[in-house]
Design a protein around this motif. Sequence first.
Motif, PDB file in Angstrom:
ATOM      1  N   UNK A 117       0.831  -1.209   0.000  1.00 52.23           N
ATOM      2  CA  UNK A 117       0.000   0.000   0.000  1.00 52.23           C
ATOM      3  C   UNK A 117       0.866   1.260   0.000  1.00 52.23           C
ATOM      4  N   UNK A 118       1.839   1.300   0.903  1.00 49.78           N
ATOM      5  CA  UNK A 118       2.700   2.482   0.986  1.00 49.78           C
ATOM      6  C   UNK A 118       3.631   2.550  -0.218  1.00 49.78           C
ATOM      7  N   UNK A 119       4.273   1.417  -0.545  1.00 53.17           N
ATOM      8  CA  UNK A 119       5.257   1.412  -1.615  1.00 53.17           C
ATOM      9  C   UNK A 119       4.679   1.635  -2.998  1.00 53.17           C
ATOM     10  N   UNK A 120       3.387   1.342  -3.172  1.00 53.66           N
ATOM     11  CA  UNK A 120       2.760   1.524  -4.483  1.00 53.66           C
ATOM     12  C   UNK A 120       1.940   2.798  -4.555  1.00 53.66           C
ATOM     13  N   UNK A 121       1.179   3.095  -3.504  1.00 55.21           N
ATOM     14  CA  UNK A 121       0.268   4.244  -3.557  1.00 55.21           C
ATOM     15  C   UNK A 121       1.022   5.565  -3.677  1.00 55.21           C
ATOM     16  N   UNK A 122       2.128   5.718  -2.968  1.00 53.82           N
ATOM     17  CA  UNK A 122       2.846   6.997  -3.005  1.00 53.82           C
ATOM     18  C   UNK A 122       3.359   7.334  -4.405  1.00 53.82           C
ATOM     19  N   UNK A 123       4.111   6.449  -5.072  1.00 54.38           N
ATOM     20  CA  UNK A 123       4.543   6.804  -6.431  1.00 54.38           C
ATOM     21  C   UNK A 123       3.392   6.810  -7.430  1.00 54.38           C
ATOM     22  N   UNK A 124       2.334   6.006  -7.162  1.00 58.70           N
ATOM     23  CA  UNK A 124       1.200   5.967  -8.096  1.00 58.70           C
ATOM     24  C   UNK A 124       0.469   7.299  -8.137  1.00 58.70           C
ATOM     25  N   UNK A 125       0.550   8.076  -7.076  1.00 59.47           N
ATOM     26  CA  UNK A 125      -0.095   9.387  -7.061  1.00 59.47           C
ATOM     27  C   UNK A 125       0.510  10.321  -8.102  1.00 59.47           C
ATOM     28  N   UNK A 126       1.751  10.068  -8.501  1.00 61.50           N
ATOM     29  CA  UNK A 126       2.409  10.911  -9.494  1.00 61.50           C
ATOM     30  C   UNK A 126       2.285  10.336 -10.913  1.00 61.50           C
ATOM     31  N   UNK A 127       1.921   9.044 -11.022  1.00 62.69           N
ATOM     32  CA  UNK A 127       1.868   8.393 -12.331  1.00 62.69           C
ATOM     33  C   UNK A 127       0.444   8.138 -12.801  1.00 62.69           C
ATOM     34  N   UNK A 128      -0.549   8.347 -11.944  1.00 58.24           N
ATOM     35  CA  UNK A 128      -1.950   8.079 -12.283  1.00 58.24           C
ATOM     36  C   UNK A 128      -2.819   9.072 -11.517  1.00 58.24           C
ATOM     37  N   UNK A 129      -4.087   9.199 -11.882  1.00 56.83           N
ATOM     38  CA  UNK A 129      -4.979  10.070 -11.117  1.00 56.83           C
ATOM     39  C   UNK A 129      -4.985   9.704  -9.633  1.00 56.83           C
ATOM     40  N   UNK A 130      -4.955  10.707  -8.782  1.00 62.57           N
ATOM     41  CA  UNK A 130      -4.851  10.441  -7.345  1.00 62.57           C
ATOM     42  C   UNK A 130      -5.996   9.587  -6.822  1.00 62.57           C
ATOM     43  N   UNK A 131      -7.166   9.706  -7.435  1.00 58.09           N
ATOM     44  CA  UNK A 131      -8.314   8.933  -6.972  1.00 58.09           C
ATOM     45  C   UNK A 131      -8.137   7.438  -7.180  1.00 58.09           C
ATOM     46  N   UNK A 132      -7.250   7.041  -8.097  1.00 58.54           N
ATOM     47  CA  UNK A 132      -7.064   5.620  -8.387  1.00 58.54           C
ATOM     48  C   UNK A 132      -5.785   5.057  -7.767  1.00 58.54           C
ATOM     49  N   UNK A 133      -5.000   5.873  -7.065  1.00 55.33           N
ATOM     50  CA  UNK A 133      -3.734   5.407  -6.497  1.00 55.33           C
ATOM     51  C   UNK A 133      -3.964   4.288  -5.481  1.00 55.33           C
ATOM     52  N   UNK A 134      -5.024   4.424  -4.669  1.00 57.72           N
ATOM     53  CA  UNK A 134      -5.261   3.425  -3.625  1.00 57.72           C
ATOM     54  C   UNK A 134      -5.686   2.087  -4.218  1.00 57.72           C
ATOM     55  N   UNK A 135      -6.536   2.097  -5.226  1.00 59.28           N
ATOM     56  CA  UNK A 135      -6.984   0.838  -5.815  1.00 59.28           C
ATOM     57  C   UNK A 135      -5.845   0.163  -6.576  1.00 59.28           C
ATOM     58  N   UNK A 136      -4.966   0.956  -7.172  1.00 57.17           N
ATOM     59  CA  UNK A 136      -3.781   0.372  -7.824  1.00 57.17           C
ATOM     60  C   UNK A 136      -2.907  -0.304  -6.775  1.00 57.17           C
ATOM     61  N   UNK A 137      -2.708   0.381  -5.644  1.00 55.22           N
ATOM     62  CA  UNK A 137      -1.883  -0.184  -4.573  1.00 55.22           C
ATOM     63  C   UNK A 137      -2.515  -1.446  -3.998  1.00 55.22           C
ATOM     64  N   UNK A 138      -3.825  -1.427  -3.775  1.00 54.95           N
ATOM     65  CA  UNK A 138      -4.497  -2.599  -3.222  1.00 54.95           C
ATOM     66  C   UNK A 138      -4.413  -3.786  -4.175  1.00 54.95           C
ATOM     67  N   UNK A 139      -4.364  -3.512  -5.468  1.00 57.51           N
ATOM     68  CA  UNK A 139      -4.252  -4.591  -6.454  1.00 57.51           C
ATOM     69  C   UNK A 139      -2.902  -5.296  -6.382  1.00 57.51           C
ATOM     70  N   UNK A 140      -1.911  -4.649  -5.771  1.00 54.02           N
ATOM     71  CA  UNK A 140      -0.584  -5.251  -5.638  1.00 54.02           C
ATOM     72  C   UNK A 140      -0.444  -6.075  -4.359  1.00 54.02           C
ATOM     73  N   UNK A 141      -1.438  -6.037  -3.484  1.00 49.81           N
ATOM     74  CA  UNK A 141      -1.329  -6.695  -2.182  1.00 49.81           C
ATOM     75  C   UNK A 141      -1.314  -8.220  -2.257  1.00 49.81           C
TER      76      UNK A 141
END
Length: 417
Positions: free
Chosen positions: A326-350
């Motif tokens: 969650x931490x390792x994916x959501x933080x950089x994902x906020x800069x590479x994708x819309x912020x609203x989708x950063x959490x779901x991208x991170x959860x998909x990596x769990x």
Amino acid sequence: MIQASATPDSLLVLLVGGVTLLAIVLKHLCERLRIPALVGYILIGLGLRLLHDVVPLLSPAVQGAFDLLAALGLVALLFRVGLGSNPRRLLDKLPGASLIWLISVLVSGAVGYYAARWAGFDNVPALVAGVALTATSIGVALPPWQAAGALRSEQGALVLDVAELDDISGVVLMALLLAIIPTLTGGNGVDWMAASTTGASLLASLAAFTAGCYAFAHWVEPPMTRALIRRERSPTRMLIVVAVGSLIAALAGMLGFSLAVGALFAGLVFSKAPRKIRQDRGYRVLYDFLTPFFFIGIGLKLEPEALTGALSAGAILLVAAVLGKLVGTALPARFMAPRSSALVIAMSMVPRAEIAMVIVDQAGRYGPGVVPPALYGAMTVVTLATCAITPSIVQRQLAANPITPPNLTGPDQPPSR
């Protein structure tokens, strides 16, 4: 009562047939419950192990046969991971996905290592846990995106790219880990100089092996697969491809990379083959038969007396597995994708599934000093929990924040691989 020693061949055929039928039943049940089938397969192995304590079914001959089927299942599993990857597309997407992938691997690995140390494991077992927790699972992460019709979106493609990079890097890190374990477990303490030298030598050998695989994929695979399509019918042509892939996997094993690394590279070699080869139904039948035995083997290796201790350690590692991704994916994902989708991208990596357990299983061959029974059980708990819970959470997140793919003109499927 069944006498395991009286008719070992008959008992083996009985167990393989019964386990295969039970695996099919549990696969359908898991599909209805919307959880990965590997959960059921691991439970089959654990149930068989518990049954053996009552009725002695697992004679050395039977156990050896199940070990062989598990090894073949490992090759089939990693071969398909490589076969389903697209190295050229990954290279094209690397600038966008690499930042997320790199930070995700570093954070999840570090969190996993220190969580394992906090749970009471020694340095080397904690290192195994950290490497295992760097990987994710494409098979678990993608179905909710497909069901939501969001896999063709930029965010869906990003999830696919990062998950593939996680899997490939996890196998490469496993090869490095397996190479340095002997120097880390010597009786005179950790010899970091020897470990560094061994690691550098392995990376050089891996680079040479990769170059050889690239040469095969560039000059041998295209004419070979064209000839197979012209002259052979299914499933013969796919059996030939699998046989060649097995030779590549065996070569990697003899070079010290393990069968898992070789099987992944063998799949990558044929990943650009025509669709008639890559999606041949003959391989699907072989895969569906062999792969459950790898996860059944995991259940068979679980020691019932160690499960109590594994639950507490598993809970600690489960928290680390979730927080690390969650931490390792959501933080950089906020800069590479819309912020609203950063959490779901991170959860998909769990989810941790096949690659994580491959790493633990392969490291476990070095004995309980490297992978204690409690760690093996704890990582199995992490696998079962993340695979059972994560898909429904991702599905709810996608329903709450719909992601619409651009120019969607057909059923949502993974990008062509």
